[in-house]
Design a protein around this motif. Structure first.
Motif, PDB file in Angstrom:
ATOM      1  N   ILE A 291       0.857  -1.195   0.000  1.00  0.00           N
ATOM      2  CA  ILE A 291       0.000   0.000   0.000  1.00  0.00           C
ATOM      3  C   ILE A 291       0.883   1.232   0.000  1.00  0.00           C
ATOM      4  N   GLY A 292       0.706   2.060  -1.004  1.00  0.00           N
ATOM      5  CA  GLY A 292       1.562   3.230  -1.175  1.00  0.00           C
ATOM      6  C   GLY A 292       2.668   2.883  -2.151  1.00  0.00           C
ATOM      7  N   GLY A 293       2.696   3.593  -3.256  1.00  0.00           N
ATOM      8  CA  GLY A 293       3.711   3.286  -4.292  1.00  0.00           C
ATOM      9  C   GLY A 293       4.704   4.411  -4.448  1.00  0.00           C
TER      10      GLY A 293
ATOM     11  N   VAL B 123      -2.852   8.266   9.649  1.00  0.00           N
ATOM     12  CA  VAL B 123      -2.999   7.676   8.311  1.00  0.00           C
ATOM     13  C   VAL B 123      -2.785   6.168   8.385  1.00  0.00           C
ATOM     14  N   LYS B 124      -1.763   5.770   9.143  1.00  0.00           N
ATOM     15  CA  LYS B 124      -1.465   4.327   9.242  1.00  0.00           C
ATOM     16  C   LYS B 124      -2.653   3.579   9.873  1.00  0.00           C
ATOM     17  N   LYS B 125      -3.217   4.188  10.919  1.00  0.00           N
ATOM     18  CA  LYS B 125      -4.341   3.506  11.594  1.00  0.00           C
ATOM     19  C   LYS B 125      -5.533   3.363  10.661  1.00  0.00           C
ATOM     20  N   GLU B 126      -5.749   4.390   9.871  1.00  0.00           N
ATOM     21  CA  GLU B 126      -6.866   4.323   8.942  1.00  0.00           C
ATOM     22  C   GLU B 126      -6.629   3.188   7.931  1.00  0.00           C
ATOM     23  N   VAL B 127      -5.397   3.105   7.441  1.00  0.00           N
ATOM     24  CA  VAL B 127      -5.063   2.061   6.465  1.00  0.00           C
ATOM     25  C   VAL B 127      -5.240   0.673   7.097  1.00  0.00           C
ATOM     26  N   PHE B 128      -4.736   0.490   8.293  1.00  0.00           N
ATOM     27  CA  PHE B 128      -4.841  -0.836   8.936  1.00  0.00           C
ATOM     28  C   PHE B 128      -6.297  -1.180   9.272  1.00  0.00           C
TER      29      PHE B 128
ATOM     30  N   SER C 230       3.834  -3.227   8.526  1.00  0.00           N
ATOM     31  CA  SER C 230       4.072  -1.800   8.309  1.00  0.00           C
ATOM     32  C   SER C 230       5.549  -1.566   8.049  1.00  0.00           C
ATOM     33  N   ASN C 231       5.816  -0.652   7.118  1.00  0.00           N
ATOM     34  CA  ASN C 231       7.198  -0.267   6.827  1.00  0.00           C
ATOM     35  C   ASN C 231       7.572   1.018   7.583  1.00  0.00           C
ATOM     36  N   THR C 232       6.814   1.324   8.633  1.00  0.00           N
ATOM     37  CA  THR C 232       7.097   2.560   9.356  1.00  0.00           C
ATOM     38  C   THR C 232       8.556   2.646   9.796  1.00  0.00           C
ATOM     39  N   SER C 233       9.088   3.881   9.799  1.00  0.00           N
ATOM     40  CA  SER C 233      10.480   4.082  10.192  1.00  0.00           C
ATOM     41  C   SER C 233      10.613   4.237  11.700  1.00  0.00           C
ATOM     42  N   TYR C 234       9.591   4.793  12.327  1.00  0.00           N
ATOM     43  CA  TYR C 234       9.707   5.155  13.749  1.00  0.00           C
ATOM     44  C   TYR C 234       8.494   4.760  14.584  1.00  0.00           C
TER      45      TYR C 234
ATOM     46  N   ASP D  51      14.262  17.093   4.599  1.00  0.00           N
ATOM     47  CA  ASP D  51      12.871  17.209   5.073  1.00  0.00           C
ATOM     48  C   ASP D  51      12.495  16.023   5.967  1.00  0.00           C
ATOM     49  N   ILE D  52      13.141  14.876   5.770  1.00  0.00           N
ATOM     50  CA  ILE D  52      12.795  13.706   6.591  1.00  0.00           C
ATOM     51  C   ILE D  52      13.179  13.972   8.052  1.00  0.00           C
ATOM     52  N   GLY D  53      14.412  14.447   8.263  1.00  0.00           N
ATOM     53  CA  GLY D  53      14.866  14.759   9.611  1.00  0.00           C
ATOM     54  C   GLY D  53      14.038  15.888  10.215  1.00  0.00           C
TER      55      GLY D  53
END
Ligand code: 3HC
Ligand code: NAI
Length: 693
Positions: free
Chosen positions: A292-294, A380-385, A400-404, A520-522
């Motif tokens: 999910i998410g490309g 967003v993640k909770k909605e997807v799950f 999940s591929n979450t980073s943190y 921007d990620i940091g």
């Protein structure tokens, strides 16, 4: 008995039987010496050596390294084979590596099956070939080709070996049969022994230029450069003196920290996915994957899965986004095609038949495992799950591929938390080797086993992590990045820090890495963490200001560096921002030396790693080491942060941390586990051994 002696008519057969890879341990070496002697005594007209099982000798027995060497030594074994009055034939299959290839070079004739591979990978262990290859191989194939094999460590196929002159012929069939057939042929021709050591040494090449070229590529690793020295010795000395010189250099390298670091990496890489709790736990079947998410990550994960032969259903928010995702995957696949990783047929099949891009989650109803890679935002993640919970079939794994973010909290948004897991890939996901398998408090063991099985299928090094902010890797990264920020406030520049860490062996320093990942990620992460920060934390603002000015690193052409094509130079806006912040805070330049920078940076890394271990987020020190090696560019020859810490000595490291704490007691809180190990006179390797016992 690891070498079996048998007569087949005129031919003496020496069969190696030392699974799994016929490593040349002491009993094998002794067996070869005895076998050659016996064949010479009992009237054999030829000797065939071959390996039982999957391979010819894959090298010296690495487990013996660092211990007192046991006779007979491998160089002597090769000499004894070569000195046989009866011709000796090597019949090779599988991987003839390191000492394995050296035994073959001691033989008088060499035949191999078409799939055999030959190489000298000792540099990957911090060593050089130590059983004659630096003296025999140049005599056989010339200096340049020999240096290339030894310094790259890359194996070559049988075809190339034949072209170079390493082997005499390629034959299809069982290694024993091709060996016997070749022996019969040689007996028929009354062929004599043909020692490689008696061949003339080719004319010298420009060894200084060869050394310079190798030094540039090796980024501080010693052994590739020493390999050139050893080959050069062949041009200055006779064979036996050259062998003695090779042995001397080999034994010197054996004493180095780099050798220890690289051998730790070799075994760690193989140990890391072996988890006692997964013994006997069968993974679930996975044939179809949902993604999910490309975006950057989803497209990379889908590519990796497709390349491994899995079917992929990718879900995006809109038809345009789905088309863009397909374009990203097609780009990745054409890269794989160009690099020869896949054939045109496979490429076309993947794009036309194995990939489905859609916008409706219903398309996921047949997926066995679904990996979410949407924006890094808990809501967003909770909605997807929540949606996945309604469409995914019973038994499907939800990853999940979450980073943190907290995988347990994500799992709690479903009715099936036992099926939820973190699968944290690294960018670019179809290239980077690391996969953190994040195990939540409710994750079922067979779901964990499936995560590891998927990692293996995708060619990843999978490491188990517990749940915490950033898991193993990003949590440690955040800490050493904070340390770098503190160093900057106190006088260092990003460019000095990058130079020091590149000197340590990282391919890129931390600021160049931030530019590559996107500043921007940091920035987003700092904003996310802001509400939870302790008032004592030192958080500089110069990095935010860079982002506020629209400088996000390589993607905008400007970050800590300015980018012009492949060239980069320091961004002139950066130091004024830093100096302004120092002035505002009333800080003075502490004039850090390179060594002070290295010590603080590494102490921060090791201390956080020890906290992660102490909390049980990582189970073993080697787990942390493999995360840093395969996901963060830590130099392999330093073994990983905890191996490196052991080699430095933990008491001195703890002393450093305590002295830094006098300036900033909040940041430099010593890890309780580090204090405990020092108090008990133990180190991280002791913990690895306990875990393996
Ligand atoms: N010594 C001891 N154990 C070895 C070994 C070696 N040379 N090579 C492999 N093993 C062990 C592995 O640790 C592993 O053990 P485990 O099952 O307990 O984890 C087992 O054999 C199987 O190995 P892999 O999982 O790596 O199996 P693969 O089929 O994936 O790969 C291989 C096989 C290509 C042979 C790979 O194992 C390899 O590259 N091995 C190292 C080869 C090497 O470096 N040889 C040079 C040694 S140094 C030398 O020879 C010095 C000389 O010049 C004097
Ligand atoms: P990205 O912004 O490149 O891609 C996210 C994609 O998700 C976008 O294409 C967006 O359209 C899609 N999306 C958002 N909500 C969606 C929904 N409800 N349904 C379907 N699609 C949806 O982000 P990126 O970088 O790929 O990151 C994705 C995840 O991977 C994040 O959790 C991130 O933390 C994590 N990650 C990122 C890494 C990186 O280096 N970029 C490394 C490792 C993990």
């Amino acid at each position: 008995m690891t070498i079996h002696y048998e007569r087949q008519g005129d031919i003496a057969v020496l069969k190696a039987d030392n699974p799994p890879v016929n490593a040349l341990g002491q009993t094998v070496r002794q067996g070869l010496v005895d076998g050659v002697a016996r064949a010479n005594e009992d009237g054999a007209k030829a000797i065939v050596i071959y390996g039982e099982g999957r391979t010819w000798f894959a090298g010296a027995d690495i487990r013996e390294f660092g211990k007192t060497p046991l006779e007979p030594y491998l160089p002597d074994v090769c000499n004894i084979v070569e000195a046989s009055a009866v011709p000796v034939i090597a019949a090779m299959h599988g991987t003839a590596l390191g000492g394995g290839l050296e035994v073959a070079l001691g033989c008088h004739y060499r035949v191999a099956v078409p799939t055999a591979k030959m190489g000298l990978p000792e540099v990957h262990l911090g060593l050089i070939p130590g059983a004659g290859a630096t003296q025999r191989l140049p005599r056989l194939i010339g200096h340049a080709a020999a240096i290339d094999m030894m310094t790259s460590g890359r194996p070559i196929g049988a075809d190339k070996a034949l072209t170079l002159g390493i082997i005499d012929k390629i034959e299809t069939g069982d290694p024993l049969e091709i060996g016997l057939a070749y022996a019969q042929e040689l007996i028929g021709q009354n062929a004599q022994v043909r020692p490689v050591s008696a061949l003339p040494v080719p004319d010298a090449i420009d060894f200084d230029a060869a050394r310079d070229a190798v030094r540039k590529k090796s980024r501080g690793q010693i052994s590739p450069v020493v390999a050139v020295d050893a080959v050069e010795a062949a041009t200055r000395m006779d064979f036996s003196e050259g062998l003695a010189e090779e042995r001397r250099l080999f034994m010197e390298l054996m004493k180095t920290d780099q050798r220890q670091g690289m051998i730790h990496a070799f075994f760690g890489e193989r140990q890391v996915s072996k988890l006692p709790e997964l013994q006997g736990v069968a993974p679930r079947d996975v044939a179809e994957i949902g993604v999910i998410g490309g975006g950057t990550m989803g497209a990379g994960i889908a590519t990796a899965a497709l390349l491994s032969g899995l079917h992929v259903v990718l879900i995006e928010m809109t038809a345009e986004a789905a088309e863009a995702a397909k374009g990203r995957i097609a780009g990745n696949l054409s890269g794989a095609l160009k690099r020869g990783k896949i054939e045109q047929d496979k490429h076309d099949h993947i794009l036309n038949d194995a990939l489905t891009c859609a916008t409706d989650y219903v398309a996921l109803s047949n997926a066995d495992l679904i990996i979410e890679a949407v924006f890094e935002n808990m809501d967003v993640k909770k909605e997807v799950f929540g949606k996945l919970d309604t469409v995914a079939k019973a038994g499907a794994i939800l990853a999940s591929n979450t980073s943190y973010l907290n995988v347990d909290e994500i799992a709690a948004s479903t009715s099936r938390p036992a099926d939820v897991i973190g699968l944290h890939f690294f960018s670019p996901a179809h290239v980077m080797k690391l996969l953190e398998v994040v195990v939540g408090k409710e994750t079922a063991p067979d779901v964990v086993a499936t995560g590891f099985a998927l990692g293996k299928r995708l060619g990843k090094i999978s490491v188990r992590s517990g749940v915490c902010d950033g898991f193993i890797g990003n949590r440690i990264l955040n800490t050493y990045r904070s340390c770098a920020d503190h160093l900057i406030l106190d006088g260092a520049s990003p460019y000095q820090i990058d130079k020091v860490m590149e000197g340590f062996g990282f391919a890129m320093g931390p600021f160049a890495v931030s530019d590559l990942a996107g500043l921007d990620i940091g920035w987003a992460n700092r904003k996310r963490l802001a509400p939870t920060r302790d008032a004592r934390e030192r958080v500089p603002t110069y990095a935010d200001k860079l982002c506020e000015d629209g400088h996000f690193g390589q993607k905008t052409g400007r970050g800590y560096y300015v980018y012009d094509g492949r060239a980069k130079s320091p961004n002139p806006d950066v130091m004024p921002l830093i100096q302004a912040e120092r002035a505002e805070l009333g800080l003075t330049d502490k004039g850090y030396s390179d060594d002070q920078i290295l010590r603080r940076y590494m102490a921060a890394m090791v201390n956080e790693a020890a906290k992660i271990l102490g909390e049980g987020i990582a189970r073993r020190p080697l787990d942390v080491d493999m995360v840093l090696l395969f996901g963060y560019g830590f130099p392999r020859y330093n073994g990983g942060p905890l191996k490196w810490a052991d080699l430095q000595g933990l008491p001195a490291l703890l002393e450093d941390i305590r002295s830094f704490a006098q300036e900033d007691a909040y940041f430099w809180q010593p890890a309780p586990l580090l204090e405990q190990l020092v108090a008990e006179g133990r180190n991280f390797e002791d913990l690895n051994k306990e875990a393996a016992a």
